[in-house]
Design a protein around this motif. Sequence first.
Motif, PDB file in Angstrom:
ATOM      1  N   HIS A  28      61.211  53.012   0.560  1.00 58.17           N
ATOM      2  CA  HIS A  28      61.998  51.817   0.292  1.00 58.17           C
ATOM      3  C   HIS A  28      61.557  50.689   1.216  1.00 58.17           C
ATOM      4  N   ALA A  29      61.599  49.471   0.711  1.00 58.69           N
ATOM      5  CA  ALA A  29      61.071  48.323   1.438  1.00 58.69           C
ATOM      6  C   ALA A  29      61.799  48.053   2.745  1.00 58.69           C
ATOM      7  N   ASN A  30      63.060  48.442   2.846  1.00 60.49           N
ATOM      8  CA  ASN A  30      63.822  48.157   4.065  1.00 60.49           C
ATOM      9  C   ASN A  30      63.818  49.332   5.037  1.00 60.49           C
ATOM     10  N   ALA A  31      62.881  50.263   4.846  1.00 59.12           N
ATOM     11  CA  ALA A  31      62.760  51.365   5.792  1.00 59.12           C
ATOM     12  C   ALA A  31      62.111  50.872   7.080  1.00 59.12           C
ATOM     13  N   ASP A  32      62.385  51.559   8.175  1.00 55.35           N
ATOM     14  CA  ASP A  32      61.775  51.209   9.455  1.00 55.35           C
ATOM     15  C   ASP A  32      60.373  51.812   9.500  1.00 55.35           C
ATOM     16  N   VAL A  33      59.361  51.008   9.182  1.00 57.26           N
ATOM     17  CA  VAL A  33      57.996  51.513   9.137  1.00 57.26           C
ATOM     18  C   VAL A  33      57.184  51.061  10.341  1.00 57.26           C
ATOM     19  N   THR A  34      57.854  50.522  11.353  1.00 54.73           N
ATOM     20  CA  THR A  34      57.132  50.025  12.527  1.00 54.73           C
ATOM     21  C   THR A  34      56.700  51.170  13.428  1.00 54.73           C
ATOM     22  N   GLU A  35      57.400  52.295  13.376  1.00 58.88           N
ATOM     23  CA  GLU A  35      57.076  53.431  14.218  1.00 58.88           C
ATOM     24  C   GLU A  35      55.943  54.235  13.607  1.00 58.88           C
ATOM     25  N   SER A  36      54.951  54.618  14.406  1.00 57.21           N
ATOM     26  CA  SER A  36      53.835  55.387  13.892  1.00 57.21           C
ATOM     27  C   SER A  36      54.277  56.807  13.569  1.00 57.21           C
ATOM     28  N   TYR A  37      53.496  57.476  12.701  1.00 54.70           N
ATOM     29  CA  TYR A  37      53.846  58.828  12.297  1.00 54.70           C
ATOM     30  C   TYR A  37      53.272  59.833  13.298  1.00 54.70           C
ATOM     31  N   THR A  38      54.047  60.178  14.298  1.00 50.25           N
ATOM     32  CA  THR A  38      53.646  61.174  15.281  1.00 50.25           C
ATOM     33  C   THR A  38      53.966  62.562  14.738  1.00 50.25           C
ATOM     34  N   HIS A  39      53.539  63.601  15.471  1.00 49.02           N
ATOM     35  CA  HIS A  39      53.853  64.967  15.062  1.00 49.02           C
ATOM     36  C   HIS A  39      55.365  65.157  14.981  1.00 49.02           C
ATOM     37  N   LYS A  40      56.082  64.521  15.897  1.00 46.06           N
ATOM     38  CA  LYS A  40      57.535  64.609  15.904  1.00 46.06           C
ATOM     39  C   LYS A  40      58.110  63.981  14.637  1.00 46.06           C
ATOM     40  N   ASN A  41      57.576  62.825  14.251  1.00 44.63           N
ATOM     41  CA  ASN A  41      58.039  62.155  13.036  1.00 44.63           C
ATOM     42  C   ASN A  41      57.849  63.052  11.821  1.00 44.63           C
ATOM     43  N   ILE A  42      56.656  63.633  11.736  1.00 42.70           N
ATOM     44  CA  ILE A  42      56.332  64.471  10.583  1.00 42.70           C
ATOM     45  C   ILE A  42      57.230  65.701  10.531  1.00 42.70           C
ATOM     46  N   ARG A  43      57.501  66.316  11.680  1.00 40.82           N
ATOM     47  CA  ARG A  43      58.409  67.468  11.716  1.00 40.82           C
ATOM     48  C   ARG A  43      59.800  67.078  11.241  1.00 40.82           C
ATOM     49  N   GLN A  44      60.235  65.881  11.630  1.00 43.51           N
ATOM     50  CA  GLN A  44      61.550  65.408  11.197  1.00 43.51           C
ATOM     51  C   GLN A  44      61.589  65.205   9.692  1.00 43.51           C
ATOM     52  N   LEU A  45      60.514  64.654   9.136  1.00 46.28           N
ATOM     53  CA  LEU A  45      60.444  64.433   7.698  1.00 46.28           C
ATOM     54  C   LEU A  45      60.454  65.758   6.946  1.00 46.28           C
ATOM     55  N   LEU A  46      59.685  66.731   7.444  1.00 44.75           N
ATOM     56  CA  LEU A  46      59.637  68.041   6.795  1.00 44.75           C
ATOM     57  C   LEU A  46      60.983  68.764   6.887  1.00 44.75           C
ATOM     58  N   THR A  47      61.612  68.660   8.047  1.00 46.56           N
ATOM     59  CA  THR A  47      62.930  69.294   8.215  1.00 46.56           C
ATOM     60  C   THR A  47      63.929  68.700   7.240  1.00 46.56           C
ATOM     61  N   ALA A  48      63.872  67.381   7.091  1.00 41.93           N
ATOM     62  CA  ALA A  48      64.815  66.698   6.199  1.00 41.93           C
ATOM     63  C   ALA A  48      64.582  67.073   4.741  1.00 41.93           C
ATOM     64  N   ILE A  49      63.318  67.018   4.301  1.00 40.69           N
ATOM     65  CA  ILE A  49      63.053  67.238   2.879  1.00 40.69           C
ATOM     66  C   ILE A  49      63.295  68.694   2.479  1.00 40.69           C
ATOM     67  N   ASN A  50      63.114  69.616   3.428  1.00 46.60           N
ATOM     68  CA  ASN A  50      63.308  71.037   3.097  1.00 46.60           C
ATOM     69  C   ASN A  50      64.787  71.427   3.059  1.00 46.60           C
ATOM     70  N   LYS A  51      65.651  70.475   3.346  1.00 48.37           N
ATOM     71  CA  LYS A  51      67.084  70.730   3.175  1.00 48.37           C
ATOM     72  C   LYS A  51      67.470  70.642   1.700  1.00 48.37           C
ATOM     73  N   LEU A  52      66.586  70.019   0.920  1.00 47.92           N
ATOM     74  CA  LEU A  52      66.886  69.841  -0.498  1.00 47.92           C
ATOM     75  C   LEU A  52      66.894  71.175  -1.229  1.00 47.92           C
ATOM     76  N   LYS A  53      67.975  71.427  -1.920  1.00 46.58           N
ATOM     77  CA  LYS A  53      68.098  72.630  -2.739  1.00 46.58           C
ATOM     78  C   LYS A  53      68.782  72.246  -4.037  1.00 46.58           C
ATOM     79  N   TYR A  54      68.130  72.572  -5.143  1.00 51.38           N
ATOM     80  CA  TYR A  54      68.715  72.265  -6.449  1.00 51.38           C
ATOM     81  C   TYR A  54      69.443  73.492  -6.987  1.00 51.38           C
TER      82      TYR A  54
END
Length: 279
Positions: free
Chosen positions: A253-279
């Motif tokens: 989304h255009a209003n996301a905070d994209v100023t922070e670089s994608y560090t290993h920590k960032n990527i782990r957070q993204l993976l943790t978040a997306i893997n919470k999805l269960k249909y």
Amino acid sequence: MTNIPSAFHVPHAAVLRQPGKKCTDIANEPIKKVKKAQMQAVLDNNQHLSPSVQTRLKTIFNGIFRLALENDLINVDYSRYLEKNATAKQTSRSIFTHSEIKCLWKNLELTLPLADGSRHHYNDVRLVDTVLIMLYSGIRIGELLEIQTVHIDLKKQIIDLHGTKTKAAHRILPLHKDIVPLVAARMHGKYLIETENGQPIIYDTYKKRFFNLLMSTLKMQHKPHDCRHTFISGMDSCGISAGSVILKRIVGHANADVTESYTHKNIRQLLTAINKLKY
């Protein structure tokens, strides 16, 4: 002759010629004679479409009239006074149900023909997995069809998206654990999604000659963007709210905070978040 970019088609004759059927009524009208009421009628006549259509039309008028004003072809810029109709119809979105998503998994090996609109016709095309990839990632169909395998890191379970829709569209997309095998199975060509001769599949071909056929075959009623809408809704139900920065980063989304670089920590957070999805 006034030096105006030919794309606007207004030099000398000063005629408003914007490509597209929506402006047909005033396409051949000298720009000096085009008043607010005529342009407003164009906007109003398209209020049954999405609000973005009126926005684009208004932007077109603003650009043309500003250019004409700068080159002394008109004295008043009536496009400044145009108003978008607040009652414009919103595009309806339908969320995939749990049973429909389960049905897609069951039909993962379903084959359908795919015609690209010309003489080319491909048989036994398996693309059901592409719908599931969208449902578990929130990726736009245009973005999915443009992915090159060189931008996929299966070890890290991420895709480096090179989107152009907005600044935030260029982002790191985490891969949900359930679709990693689907992506891995497609890592054999230049594009993640391609025809049997290695060519990318364009949006119209995918939507009209595969997606719509799939929906009809499985007796579902959805549009490709419903996958993205379903993903955002599903993440929200799993505790990752639609307004959170992390979900905005995932979906671009255009209003996301994209100023922070994608560090290993960032990527782990993204993976943790997306893997919470269960249909």
